[in-house]
Motif scaffolding. Sequence first.
Motif, PDB file in Angstrom:
ATOM      1  N   ASN A  11      65.156 -19.531 -17.154  1.00 41.38           N
ATOM      2  CA  ASN A  11      64.651 -19.186 -18.477  1.00 41.38           C
ATOM      3  C   ASN A  11      63.115 -19.164 -18.436  1.00 41.38           C
ATOM      4  OD1 ASN A  11      63.897 -19.072 -21.170  1.00 41.38           O
ATOM      5  ND2 ASN A  11      65.518 -20.453 -21.848  1.00 41.38           N
ATOM      6  N   ALA A  13      60.988 -18.071 -20.586  1.00 40.58           N
ATOM      7  CA  ALA A  13      60.346 -18.496 -21.833  1.00 40.58           C
ATOM      8  C   ALA A  13      60.259 -20.022 -21.905  1.00 40.58           C
ATOM      9  CB  ALA A  13      61.117 -17.945 -23.030  1.00 40.58           C
ATOM     10  N   SER A  16      57.637 -21.239 -19.362  1.00 39.00           N
ATOM     11  CA  SER A  16      56.305 -20.942 -19.879  1.00 39.00           C
ATOM     12  C   SER A  16      55.919 -21.907 -20.999  1.00 39.00           C
ATOM     13  CB  SER A  16      56.309 -19.514 -20.389  1.00 39.00           C
ATOM     14  OG  SER A  16      55.044 -18.987 -20.406  1.00 39.00           O
ATOM     15  N   ALA A  17      56.844 -22.166 -21.901  1.00 36.15           N
ATOM     16  CA  ALA A  17      56.572 -23.094 -23.008  1.00 36.15           C
ATOM     17  C   ALA A  17      56.303 -24.504 -22.484  1.00 36.15           C
ATOM     18  CB  ALA A  17      57.747 -23.110 -23.983  1.00 36.15           C
TER      19      ALA A  17
END
Length: 175
Positions: A11, A13, A16-17
């Motif tokens: 994942n 995202a 990155s988060a």
Amino acid sequence: MKQAIQAIESNGALRSALRRAVRCGDAVGHRAVDSFGAELQRQLRPRRLPDDVADAGMILLAQSKVDRTSPAVAEVPPPGELARHLGEPLGGGPDEPRRRLSALRFQRLLRASDSDDRLQLLRRAMALLPAKVHPLSVLEAWLDLHDEGGRRRFARAYFNSSTGDAPATSDDVSA
């Protein structure tokens, strides 16, 4: 931990988060983080940790200096591996070697007042490493920094990196 690593790798995202997270609370709300926290509490059953410890653990696992893909990840690293890497001598005199993580930064990490400060300082320390480290080493170091006995183990491994001594065991801490 395998599920957490798979979630981070699959994942983009989420990865990155987590890499952008500044505070432990920035990881809250992701299903993978909640699952990791529940499993971590189950594994450490007698030891009760605040929720932000698991959140920050997931943030640390997402960092670029963590080796999440090599076959060696399946192996269990020796205790204190991350602290030994941070304490590696880079020069200086035999009495006071210059280490990868300076003595001042090391003391600040050990004395951090809360999980958010500790997270920031450990992330900065990991950025100094020349190579990726085993995810279990990162998680072990993170958990060690949350109690007095763990901080002693962490410090022993940091200072023993220059002498080549064997890693500290739980028997050493109780003595």
